[in-house]
Design a protein around this motif. Structure first.
Motif, short mmCIF file in Angstrom:
data_model
loop_
_atom_site.label_atom_id
_atom_site.label_comp_id
_atom_site.label_asym_id
_atom_site.label_seq_id
_atom_site.Cartn_x
_atom_site.Cartn_y
_atom_site.Cartn_z
N ARG A 82 0.85 -1.19 0.00
CA ARG A 82 0.00 0.00 0.00
C ARG A 82 0.89 1.23 0.00
O ARG A 82 2.09 1.16 0.25
N SER A 83 0.29 2.39 -0.24
CA SER A 83 1.07 3.63 -0.26
C SER A 83 1.50 3.99 1.17
O SER A 83 0.91 3.52 2.15
N LEU A 84 2.52 4.83 1.27
CA LEU A 84 3.01 5.24 2.59
C LEU A 84 1.94 5.97 3.37
O LEU A 84 1.81 5.80 4.59
N ALA A 85 1.16 6.80 2.69
CA ALA A 85 0.09 7.53 3.36
C ALA A 85 -0.98 6.58 3.89
O ALA A 85 -1.49 6.77 5.00
N THR A 86 -1.30 5.55 3.14
CA THR A 86 -2.31 4.58 3.57
C THR A 86 -1.82 3.82 4.79
O THR A 86 -2.57 3.60 5.74
N VAL A 87 -0.56 3.42 4.78
CA VAL A 87 0.00 2.71 5.94
C VAL A 87 -0.01 3.62 7.17
O VAL A 87 -0.34 3.19 8.27
N ALA A 88 0.32 4.90 6.97
CA ALA A 88 0.30 5.84 8.09
C ALA A 88 -1.11 6.00 8.65
O ALA A 88 -1.31 6.02 9.86
N LEU A 89 -2.09 6.11 7.77
CA LEU A 89 -3.48 6.23 8.23
C LEU A 89 -3.91 4.97 8.97
O LEU A 89 -4.59 5.04 10.00
N VAL A 131 13.64 9.29 2.67
CA VAL A 131 14.50 8.25 3.24
C VAL A 131 14.68 7.12 2.23
O VAL A 131 15.78 6.58 2.07
N ALA A 132 13.60 6.77 1.53
CA ALA A 132 13.68 5.71 0.52
C ALA A 132 14.65 6.10 -0.59
O ALA A 132 15.43 5.27 -1.07
N LYS A 133 14.60 7.36 -0.98
CA LYS A 133 15.52 7.84 -2.01
C LYS A 133 16.96 7.76 -1.51
O LYS A 133 17.86 7.33 -2.23
N ARG A 134 17.18 8.14 -0.24
CA ARG A 134 18.50 8.10 0.34
C ARG A 134 19.04 6.68 0.43
O ARG A 134 20.21 6.41 0.18
N LEU A 135 18.15 5.72 0.79
CA LEU A 135 18.55 4.33 0.92
C LEU A 135 18.62 3.61 -0.43
O LEU A 135 19.15 2.50 -0.50
N GLY A 136 18.03 4.21 -1.45
CA GLY A 136 17.97 3.56 -2.76
C GLY A 136 16.96 2.44 -2.80
O GLY A 136 17.10 1.49 -3.57
N LEU A 137 15.93 2.53 -1.97
CA LEU A 137 14.91 1.49 -1.87
C LEU A 137 13.80 1.77 -2.88
O LEU A 137 13.26 2.89 -2.92
N ALA A 138 13.46 0.79 -3.70
CA ALA A 138 12.42 0.95 -4.70
C ALA A 138 11.11 0.38 -4.16
O ALA A 138 11.12 -0.61 -3.41
N PRO A 139 9.97 0.97 -4.54
CA PRO A 139 8.69 0.44 -4.07
C PRO A 139 8.40 -0.94 -4.65
O PRO A 139 8.92 -1.30 -5.70
N ALA A 140 7.56 -1.69 -3.95
CA ALA A 140 7.21 -3.04 -4.39
C ALA A 140 6.34 -3.00 -5.64
O ALA A 140 6.41 -3.90 -6.48
N ALA A 141 5.51 -1.97 -5.76
CA ALA A 141 4.61 -1.87 -6.91
C ALA A 141 4.27 -0.41 -7.13
O ALA A 141 4.44 0.43 -6.25
N THR A 142 3.81 -0.09 -8.34
CA THR A 142 3.30 1.25 -8.63
C THR A 142 1.92 1.11 -9.24
O THR A 142 1.59 0.08 -9.82
N ARG A 153 3.64 1.79 -4.10
CA ARG A 153 3.09 0.92 -3.07
C ARG A 153 4.23 0.17 -2.39
O ARG A 153 5.10 -0.40 -3.06
N TRP A 154 4.21 0.16 -1.06
CA TRP A 154 5.30 -0.39 -0.26
C TRP A 154 4.78 -1.53 0.61
O TRP A 154 3.68 -1.46 1.16
#
Length: 171
Positions: free
Chosen positions: A39-46, A65-76, A96-97
């Motif tokens: 799910r999106s970061l905002a959805t997880v936060a909610l 932080v994801a950009k800094r770590l070079g972490l890619a989302p699981a889905a878009t 979506r993460w």
């Protein structure tokens, strides 16, 4: 006269209880869907219980932080939904993460604002990993860490108290 008042009170009470049940059920469905699929970061936060005013800021911080770590989302995906609950005119790409990815982001996220520190603690508890990679406490225990006598305090003061509680455990 008395009976009509009692009936009216009971009707009001039942209406309030039904509304609370609907709210709780919706929160449970949202949390379950976050555990099932990315799910999106905002959805997880909610789903973690973060206030709507702080969701956007925390999600933006986690994205950086994801950009800094070079972490890619699981889905878009493409969506018209907004955090405010409305519908946008144009479609937007949404990352979506998974909860494991969100837990990694939360572990590396060090917010300064008291609201965001409290929000990070809630998201960490929801994902099951504390901000310092210790086993997380359940959300009801997190709420209990705030002083019970803090009911008279303003929202900002309560958030500052919560931030102070987690400042010692987050570093």
């Amino acid at each position: 006269m008395t009976n009509s008042l009692i009936r009216r009170e009971r009707r009001t009470n039942r209406r309030n209880l039904r509304a609370e049940l609907r709210r709780r059920s919706a929160a449970q469905r949202l949390a379950a869907s976050c555990r099932r699929r990315p799910r999106s970061l905002a959805t997880v936060a909610l789903a973690a219980g973060v206030a709507k005013e702080a969701v956007t800021g925390v999600a933006n911080g986690l994205r950086s932080v994801a950009k800094r770590l070079g972490l890619a989302p699981a889905a878009t995906a493409r969506t018209r939904r907004t955090v405010a609950g409305g519908r946008a005119r144009k479609t937007r790409s949404v990352a979506r993460w998974t909860l494991a990815q969100v837990a990694r982001l939360v572990g590396a996220y060090r917010p300064r604002k008291a609201e965001y520190v409290a929000a990070t603690a809630l998201i960490a508890a929801f994902t099951g990993v504390a901000a310092d990679d210790k086993p997380a406490q359940p959300a009801y225990k997190l709420a209990a860490t705030i002083a019970p006598h803090a009911a008279h305090l303003s929202t900002t003061a309560r958030l500052n108290n919560l931030a102070a509680v987690f400042a010692g455990t987050a570093r």
